[in-house]
Design a protein around this motif. Structure first.
Motif, short mmCIF file in Angstrom:
data_model
loop_
_atom_site.label_atom_id
_atom_site.label_comp_id
_atom_site.label_asym_id
_atom_site.label_seq_id
_atom_site.Cartn_x
_atom_site.Cartn_y
_atom_site.Cartn_z
N UNK A 1 -27.96 -74.05 53.02
CA UNK A 1 -29.12 -73.52 52.28
C UNK A 1 -28.82 -72.22 51.53
N UNK A 2 -28.01 -71.33 52.12
CA UNK A 2 -27.66 -70.09 51.43
C UNK A 2 -26.84 -70.41 50.18
N UNK A 3 -25.86 -71.29 50.33
CA UNK A 3 -25.02 -71.67 49.20
C UNK A 3 -25.86 -72.29 48.08
N UNK A 4 -26.77 -73.16 48.44
CA UNK A 4 -27.62 -73.80 47.44
C UNK A 4 -28.52 -72.79 46.74
N UNK A 5 -29.06 -71.86 47.49
CA UNK A 5 -29.95 -70.84 46.91
C UNK A 5 -29.18 -69.94 45.95
N UNK A 6 -27.97 -69.56 46.33
CA UNK A 6 -27.15 -68.72 45.46
C UNK A 6 -26.82 -69.44 44.17
N UNK A 7 -26.45 -70.69 44.28
CA UNK A 7 -26.11 -71.47 43.09
C UNK A 7 -27.32 -71.71 42.20
N UNK A 8 -28.49 -71.81 42.80
CA UNK A 8 -29.70 -71.97 42.01
C UNK A 8 -29.99 -70.70 41.21
N UNK A 9 -29.69 -69.54 41.80
CA UNK A 9 -29.93 -68.27 41.13
C UNK A 9 -28.86 -67.96 40.09
N UNK A 10 -27.61 -68.38 40.40
CA UNK A 10 -26.49 -68.08 39.50
C UNK A 10 -25.76 -69.37 39.13
N UNK A 11 -26.35 -70.16 38.24
CA UNK A 11 -25.71 -71.42 37.82
C UNK A 11 -24.32 -71.15 37.23
N UNK A 12 -23.40 -72.02 37.55
CA UNK A 12 -22.05 -71.86 37.03
C UNK A 12 -21.09 -71.25 38.03
N UNK A 13 -21.61 -70.77 39.16
CA UNK A 13 -20.73 -70.24 40.22
C UNK A 13 -20.82 -71.18 41.41
N UNK A 14 -19.72 -71.78 41.77
CA UNK A 14 -19.66 -72.74 42.87
C UNK A 14 -19.34 -72.03 44.18
N UNK A 15 -20.06 -72.36 45.23
CA UNK A 15 -19.80 -71.81 46.55
C UNK A 15 -19.00 -72.82 47.36
N UNK A 16 -17.84 -72.38 47.83
CA UNK A 16 -17.03 -73.18 48.76
C UNK A 16 -17.09 -72.47 50.11
N UNK A 17 -17.28 -73.23 51.17
CA UNK A 17 -17.42 -72.59 52.48
C UNK A 17 -16.75 -73.40 53.57
N UNK A 18 -16.46 -72.73 54.65
CA UNK A 18 -15.98 -73.40 55.86
C UNK A 18 -16.46 -72.59 57.05
N UNK A 19 -16.60 -73.25 58.18
CA UNK A 19 -17.09 -72.58 59.39
C UNK A 19 -16.01 -72.55 60.45
N UNK A 20 -15.86 -71.40 61.09
CA UNK A 20 -14.89 -71.26 62.17
C UNK A 20 -15.30 -70.08 63.05
N UNK A 21 -14.92 -70.07 64.34
CA UNK A 21 -15.24 -68.93 65.21
C UNK A 21 -14.62 -67.64 64.69
N UNK A 22 -15.25 -66.53 65.01
CA UNK A 22 -14.85 -65.24 64.47
C UNK A 22 -13.39 -64.87 64.76
N UNK A 23 -12.97 -65.03 66.01
CA UNK A 23 -11.60 -64.67 66.36
C UNK A 23 -10.57 -65.50 65.61
N UNK A 24 -10.81 -66.80 65.53
CA UNK A 24 -9.89 -67.69 64.81
C UNK A 24 -9.88 -67.35 63.31
#
Length: 348
Positions: free
Chosen positions: A57-80
């Protein structure tokens, strides 16, 4: 750790719906930054947060506000995440632009690897939620509380103070995670020592150790699930918003306002020599703005912005009318090793 790309066309009405009724931000992002970020076209976000609940949802909201900037993300524990980023830094091949993580990340990541950038969106945040040099800022907060099974703990018997946890009737009926961060037993120990003082605090902890608290080698969420299932009556160091989410689904659980509770943070920052430095700054401004913080609110996280209440306002200390000890990132880095040592000694 694979990256996920959020396509702008998939936004639909979700992001727009999140902003209905949301107050406009109190600052204007520099247009030059926006244009520079659009030229880069991408921002890569390493996150510790739940993808479906919040990251997407954060990525989608950001892209809706700033069209043309793609958000790539991944999830992992903090230490790793910290170890992965250090490997990228050593290889001179940094992939991530921005990250969010708790204190476990900062125990492994030297602060000199982070960009000194003070986001305007967080100018009004309390000092204990941000680094004075701008290397990290709390993006969401956690309130660690005592969670109970309401079928097993009658209202008249509910503990009202930390001393009440020493009642013999709770011996062998309490549990907590083995997570050695401020969100686990070390944070509980730190709160007791800060609140009661060294001598009284240690005396209390020695008594608590005789209560045979079960150690669950899993997350705080799993501990709460076991409390809900009736394996234990009480769970210590539980995320208070998790009990509310579960109770809304009919689970027999609630959280107790045993003061002071513990407040900790999850922080956002920018990696030095990242491939998209301007997009990283723009993303950080967004995620810390009232617009971005409202996405956290809608996802049942506790926004760090003091002006944005939780979805259930009672979950944050100010609106909930209770006291909490804030374990800052600096405090955790300095004191966590000792608190952990005490935990291992008293609760082997």
């Amino acid at each position: 750790m694979s990256l996920t790309i959020v396509k702008s066309c998939a936004v639909g009405g979700l992001a727009a719906a999140l902003f209905i009724g949301t107050a406009a931000p109190s600052f204007a992002v520099d247009q030059a930054l926006i244009e520079a970020a659009k030229k880069e076209g991408t921002v890569v976000w390493y996150s510790t947060l739940i993808v479906n609940q919040l990251v997407r949802p954060v990525a989608e909201a950001f892209q809706a506000k700033y069209p043309g900037i793609t958000v790539k993300y991944s999830r992992t524990p903090a230490g790793e995440m910290a170890l992965k980023l250090q490997n990228e830094i050593r290889a001179n091949s940094v992939q991530a632009d921005v990250f969010d993580a708790n204190s476990a990340f900062f125990r492994a990541m030297p602060l000199e690897n982070l960009v000194e950038y003070k986001p305007e969106a967080a100018a009004h945040y309390p000092d204990d939620l941000k680094d004075p040099k701008g290397r990290f800022t709390a993006v969401n907060v956690f309130t660690m509380a005592t969670g109970i099974n309401t079928n097993l703990v009658a209202e008249k018997d509910r503990p009202k103070s930390y001393e009440d946890l020493l009642d013999p009737k709770w011996k062998g009926k309490m549990a907590w995670t083995t997570d050695l961060t401020p969100n686990g037993p070390p944070g509980f120990i730190g709160n007791i020592l800060v609140t009661m003082g060294e001598e009284k605090g240690m005396a209390y902890l020695e008594k608590l150790a005789k209560q045979d608290i079960a150690k669950v080698p899993a997350s705080q969420r799993v501990v709460l699930d076991q409390v809900i299932a009736g394996q234990y009556a009480i769970g210590l160091m539980i995320f208070n918003n998790h009990t509310v989410i579960s109770a809304a689904k009919g689970a027999p659980t609630t959280w107790l306002k045993i003061e002071p509770l513990i407040s900790t943070g999850n922080y956002v920052g920018i990696i030095k020599n990242s491939p998209h430095p301007n997009a990283a700054k723009l993303f950080e401004e967004f995620i810390l703005s009232k617009e971005g913080q409202t996405v956290f609110q809608k996802a049942s996280y506790l926004p760090a912005d003091p002006d944005v209440p939780a979805d259930d306002p009672s979950l944050k200390p100010k609106q909930g009318g209770y006291k909490a000890t804030t374990i800052t990132n600096e405090m955790a880095l300095e004191q966590l090793p000792r608190w952990t040592e005490i935990y291992k000694k008293l609760f082997p």
